[in-house]
Motif scaffolding. Structure first.
Motif, PDB file in Angstrom:
ATOM      1  N   MET A   1      54.924  33.309  10.052  1.00  0.00           N
ATOM      2  CA  MET A   1      53.879  32.865  10.733  1.00  0.00           C
ATOM      3  C   MET A   1      54.256  31.982  12.220  1.00  0.00           C
ATOM      4  O   MET A   1      55.387  31.417  11.706  1.00  0.00           O
ATOM      5  N   ASN A   2      53.537  32.081  13.027  1.00  0.00           N
ATOM      6  CA  ASN A   2      54.161  31.530  14.328  1.00  0.00           C
ATOM      7  C   ASN A   2      52.933  30.574  14.579  1.00  0.00           C
ATOM      8  O   ASN A   2      52.018  30.475  14.409  1.00  0.00           O
ATOM      9  N   THR A   3      53.758  29.221  15.030  1.00  0.00           N
ATOM     10  CA  THR A   3      52.758  28.024  15.586  1.00  0.00           C
ATOM     11  C   THR A   3      51.734  28.627  16.659  1.00  0.00           C
ATOM     12  O   THR A   3      52.249  28.929  17.650  1.00  0.00           O
ATOM     13  N   LEU A   4      50.651  28.090  16.412  1.00  0.00           N
ATOM     14  CA  LEU A   4      49.401  28.437  17.387  1.00  0.00           C
ATOM     15  C   LEU A   4      49.135  26.989  18.085  1.00  0.00           C
ATOM     16  O   LEU A   4      49.340  25.834  17.527  1.00  0.00           O
ATOM     17  N   ASN A   5      48.544  27.134  19.154  1.00  0.00           N
ATOM     18  CA  ASN A   5      47.872  25.695  19.663  1.00  0.00           C
ATOM     19  C   ASN A   5      46.495  26.112  19.536  1.00  0.00           C
ATOM     20  O   ASN A   5      45.787  27.010  20.141  1.00  0.00           O
ATOM     21  N   ILE A   6      45.853  25.196  18.879  1.00  0.00           N
ATOM     22  CA  ILE A   6      44.383  25.376  18.505  1.00  0.00           C
ATOM     23  C   ILE A   6      43.802  24.354  19.111  1.00  0.00           C
ATOM     24  O   ILE A   6      44.118  22.963  18.820  1.00  0.00           O
ATOM     25  N   CYS A   7      42.774  24.661  19.877  1.00  0.00           N
ATOM     26  CA  CYS A   7      41.957  23.620  20.615  1.00  0.00           C
ATOM     27  C   CYS A   7      40.542  23.564  19.596  1.00  0.00           C
ATOM     28  O   CYS A   7      39.833  24.799  19.482  1.00  0.00           O
ATOM     29  N   ILE A   8      40.096  22.656  19.467  1.00  0.00           N
ATOM     30  CA  ILE A   8      38.911  22.353  18.830  1.00  0.00           C
ATOM     31  C   ILE A   8      37.843  21.278  19.192  1.00  0.00           C
ATOM     32  O   ILE A   8      38.310  20.140  19.588  1.00  0.00           O
ATOM     33  N   ASP A   9      36.871  21.791  19.512  1.00  0.00           N
ATOM     34  CA  ASP A   9      35.593  20.985  19.844  1.00  0.00           C
ATOM     35  C   ASP A   9      35.232  19.940  18.710  1.00  0.00           C
ATOM     36  O   ASP A   9      35.711  20.156  17.657  1.00  0.00           O
ATOM     37  N   ILE A  10      34.658  19.091  18.810  1.00  0.00           N
ATOM     38  CA  ILE A  10      34.039  18.012  17.917  1.00  0.00           C
ATOM     39  C   ILE A  10      32.690  18.201  17.397  1.00  0.00           C
ATOM     40  O   ILE A  10      32.379  18.615  16.325  1.00  0.00           O
ATOM     41  N   ASP A  11      31.782  17.929  18.527  1.00  0.00           N
ATOM     42  CA  ASP A  11      30.370  17.813  18.122  1.00  0.00           C
ATOM     43  C   ASP A  11      29.623  19.101  17.838  1.00  0.00           C
ATOM     44  O   ASP A  11      29.747  19.962  18.558  1.00  0.00           O
ATOM     45  N   GLY A  12      29.349  19.352  16.632  1.00  0.00           N
ATOM     46  CA  GLY A  12      28.692  20.739  16.177  1.00  0.00           C
ATOM     47  C   GLY A  12      29.711  21.551  15.744  1.00  0.00           C
ATOM     48  O   GLY A  12      29.399  22.590  15.325  1.00  0.00           O
ATOM     49  N   PHE A  84      51.168  23.785  10.027  1.00  0.00           N
ATOM     50  CA  PHE A  84      51.916  25.045  10.653  1.00  0.00           C
ATOM     51  C   PHE A  84      51.623  25.073  12.246  1.00  0.00           C
ATOM     52  O   PHE A  84      52.095  25.700  13.069  1.00  0.00           O
ATOM     53  N   HIS A  85      50.494  24.486  12.599  1.00  0.00           N
ATOM     54  CA  HIS A  85      50.060  24.748  14.023  1.00  0.00           C
ATOM     55  C   HIS A  85      49.688  23.268  14.731  1.00  0.00           C
ATOM     56  O   HIS A  85      49.638  22.346  14.094  1.00  0.00           O
ATOM     57  N   ASN A  86      49.619  23.390  16.154  1.00  0.00           N
ATOM     58  CA  ASN A  86      49.244  22.063  16.812  1.00  0.00           C
ATOM     59  C   ASN A  86      47.696  22.211  16.756  1.00  0.00           C
ATOM     60  O   ASN A  86      47.199  23.087  17.223  1.00  0.00           O
ATOM     61  N   GLU A 184      45.375  35.061  10.140  1.00  0.00           N
ATOM     62  CA  GLU A 184      45.724  36.493  10.523  1.00  0.00           C
ATOM     63  C   GLU A 184      46.142  36.373  12.068  1.00  0.00           C
ATOM     64  O   GLU A 184      47.228  37.226  12.428  1.00  0.00           O
ATOM     65  N   LEU A 185      45.676  35.675  13.036  1.00  0.00           N
ATOM     66  CA  LEU A 185      46.144  35.684  14.138  1.00  0.00           C
ATOM     67  C   LEU A 185      47.552  35.312  14.520  1.00  0.00           C
ATOM     68  O   LEU A 185      48.384  35.668  15.148  1.00  0.00           O
ATOM     69  N   SER A 186      47.746  34.300  13.495  1.00  0.00           N
ATOM     70  CA  SER A 186      49.080  33.768  13.669  1.00  0.00           C
ATOM     71  C   SER A 186      50.108  34.661  13.417  1.00  0.00           C
ATOM     72  O   SER A 186      51.371  34.600  13.641  1.00  0.00           O
ATOM     73  N   SER A 187      49.653  35.650  12.390  1.00  0.00           N
ATOM     74  CA  SER A 187      50.799  36.493  11.899  1.00  0.00           C
ATOM     75  C   SER A 187      51.028  37.804  12.957  1.00  0.00           C
ATOM     76  O   SER A 187      51.889  38.683  13.041  1.00  0.00           O
ATOM     77  N   GLN A 188      50.007  37.865  13.912  1.00  0.00           N
ATOM     78  CA  GLN A 188      49.936  38.989  14.644  1.00  0.00           C
ATOM     79  C   GLN A 188      50.686  38.408  16.016  1.00  0.00           C
ATOM     80  O   GLN A 188      51.134  39.242  16.724  1.00  0.00           O
TER      81      GLN A 188
END
Length: 192
Positions: A1-12, A84-86, A184-188
């Motif tokens: 598994m590769n480390t991903l940079n995950i950006c997340i909105d908050i509201d909604g 596993f991810h940021n 799945e994305l992190s494995s690809q």
């Protein structure tokens, strides 16, 4: 598994999408239901002028954002992904809500690497800066902008974002789906 940079909105996205509705209904003496919230712009939903909504929001934004409830599974999934991810929260909230937003995340025990309170809905530059692999969002226009800039977007399904999407956007119904897609994305993705 590769480390991903995950950006997340908050509201909604991590919070329930319609938490603002009761307060807005009382303030504007309306009886709008969740099913009637088919636009992102709340003044349009309420049938009022933008300035009227802005006045309401400015008077009530600290309470609105303090009282929000988390979506089912958000805390559990973000906690698991953070192992596993940021995790970067990227929100359009007003800059003066930064401290409140940190407190909200900490009080709800949501782990994260950094918080970016932009004061603007334009998130493309911040996504580039963070080398974002996937952006989790509920705002349709933001999702389109981000996807057209080349980012993979997971669009949290709501009544107000059910418009045509492109092949860089995946519509998701809940945080469990998000977990499976990101796993799945992190494995690809090949390690750099």
């Amino acid at each position: 598994m590769n480390t991903l940079n995950i950006c997340i909105d908050i509201d909604g996205t991590i919070t329930k999408a319609y938490d603002w509705l009761d307060m807005a209904n009382k303030y504007f003496k309306k009886n709008i239901t969740e099913d009637q919230v088919t636009e992102y712009e709340i003044h349009e939903v309420m049938g009022i002028k933008r300035q009227e909504y802005d006045d309401f929001y400015n008077r009530n934004k600290f309470k609105l954002h303090s009282d929000q409830k988390l979506r089912d599974g958000a805390k559990l999934v973000i906690t698991a992904l953070h192992q596993f991810h940021n995790i970067y929260f990227v929100t359009a909230r007003d800059l003066e809500l930064k401290t409140l937003t940190h407190l909200f995340l900490r009080n709800n025990e949501i782990p994260y690497d950094n918080l970016f309170v932009l004061g603007s809905h334009y998130k493309v530059d911040k996504a580039h800066e963070l080398d974002c692999n996937v952006f989790i969002e509920d705002n349709y226009n933001n999702a389109i902008q981000l996807s057209e800039a080349g980012f993979n977007v997971l669009l949290m399904d709501t009544n107000y974002n059910r418009k045509p999407i492109n092949d860089k956007i995946t519509r998701v119904n809940n945080w469990n789906e998000i977990f499976l897609i990101i796993t799945e994305l992190s494995s690809q993705i090949k390690a750099v």
